[in-house]
Design a protein around this motif. Sequence first.
Motif, mmCIF file in Angstrom:
data_model
loop_
_atom_site.group_PDB
_atom_site.id
_atom_site.type_symbol
_atom_site.label_atom_id
_atom_site.label_comp_id
_atom_site.label_asym_id
_atom_site.label_seq_id
_atom_site.Cartn_x
_atom_site.Cartn_y
_atom_site.Cartn_z
ATOM 1 N N GLU A 42 0.836 -1.199 0.000
ATOM 2 C CA GLU A 42 0.000 0.000 0.000
ATOM 3 C C GLU A 42 0.873 1.253 0.000
ATOM 4 O O GLU A 42 1.946 1.277 0.605
ATOM 5 C CB GLU A 42 -0.898 0.013 1.239
ATOM 6 N N ARG A 46 -4.117 0.010 10.067
ATOM 7 C CA ARG A 46 -3.795 -1.374 9.733
ATOM 8 C C ARG A 46 -3.392 -2.188 10.966
ATOM 9 O O ARG A 46 -3.376 -3.412 10.922
ATOM 10 C CB ARG A 46 -2.681 -1.416 8.685
ATOM 11 N N LEU A 75 -2.617 5.489 7.627
ATOM 12 C CA LEU A 75 -2.856 4.178 7.013
ATOM 13 C C LEU A 75 -2.203 3.074 7.843
ATOM 14 O O LEU A 75 -2.814 2.026 8.114
ATOM 15 C CB LEU A 75 -2.299 4.185 5.594
ATOM 16 N N ARG A 114 -3.523 4.340 0.003
ATOM 17 C CA ARG A 114 -4.881 3.889 0.315
ATOM 18 C C ARG A 114 -4.841 2.415 0.693
ATOM 19 O O ARG A 114 -3.891 1.704 0.382
ATOM 20 C CB ARG A 114 -5.822 4.092 -0.868
ATOM 21 N N GLN A 115 -5.907 1.954 1.364
ATOM 22 C CA GLN A 115 -6.007 0.547 1.671
ATOM 23 C C GLN A 115 -6.278 -0.238 0.387
ATOM 24 O O GLN A 115 -7.101 0.142 -0.429
ATOM 25 C CB GLN A 115 -7.129 0.290 2.670
ATOM 26 N N ASN A 116 -5.542 -1.323 0.228
ATOM 27 C CA ASN A 116 -5.738 -2.263 -0.865
ATOM 28 C C ASN A 116 -6.172 -3.593 -0.259
ATOM 29 O O ASN A 116 -6.146 -3.774 0.959
ATOM 30 C CB ASN A 116 -4.425 -2.473 -1.628
ATOM 31 N N ALA A 164 0.426 -3.272 5.302
ATOM 32 C CA ALA A 164 -0.404 -4.358 4.769
ATOM 33 C C ALA A 164 0.044 -4.716 3.362
ATOM 34 O O ALA A 164 0.447 -3.851 2.580
ATOM 35 C CB ALA A 164 -1.866 -3.942 4.768
#
Length: 199
Positions: free
Chosen positions: A116, A163, A159, A119-121, A176
């Motif tokens: 990442e 996580r 972020l 943004r969150q993937n 992540a």
Amino acid sequence: MGGAIALASNQDVWVEVVVMTGGEGAGEAQTRREECRQAGEVLGIDRHHFWSLPDRGVGQTKVVSAEVISLVDSLAPQTVFLPGIQEYHPDHRATTRLIWDGLRAARYAGSVWLYEITRQNEANRLVDITSVLETKKLAMQCYQSQLAQMDYEDIVLGLNRIRSYTLGADRNYAEAFWACHIPAQLLHELEMRFQKYLV
């Protein structure tokens, strides 16, 4: 993924980084290259490769496979890390597409982890980076030309903080990843899952 790099460096894992563009669309390429080298020294990166593809033009590039094959042949990496294909920036998504094609051509049989950036993937691995958070912050501070444009540090740390939600009270920051092996069937499955992000 500076935290994961710092953890790897602390365990004497050899790390090489490919920088796809000069970022000249949002700064001076030589300044950004020097900032990258400084951050690499903080994180313990062993070697940088600067490919100088056009900023916001990675998706129009067709000549990366030979470079990927050469790197895979010379380094025999156990793991290749690529930007998540749900990232906002078109160069991040295009990088993953191009490198996948190169890895196929090189018959790479190792692991691929998607990371990442902003943004969150989709993720199936969390790496606790709490112990190296200060190192990651120092590395981010090397990018003064970019931090002058936007508070990327705040975005990235936010972020990383969210996580860590499932990791327990003493693990406050995590990175992540989507981790997989590269054989054709798994790569095809990943492509089908995220097809809408590959353009």
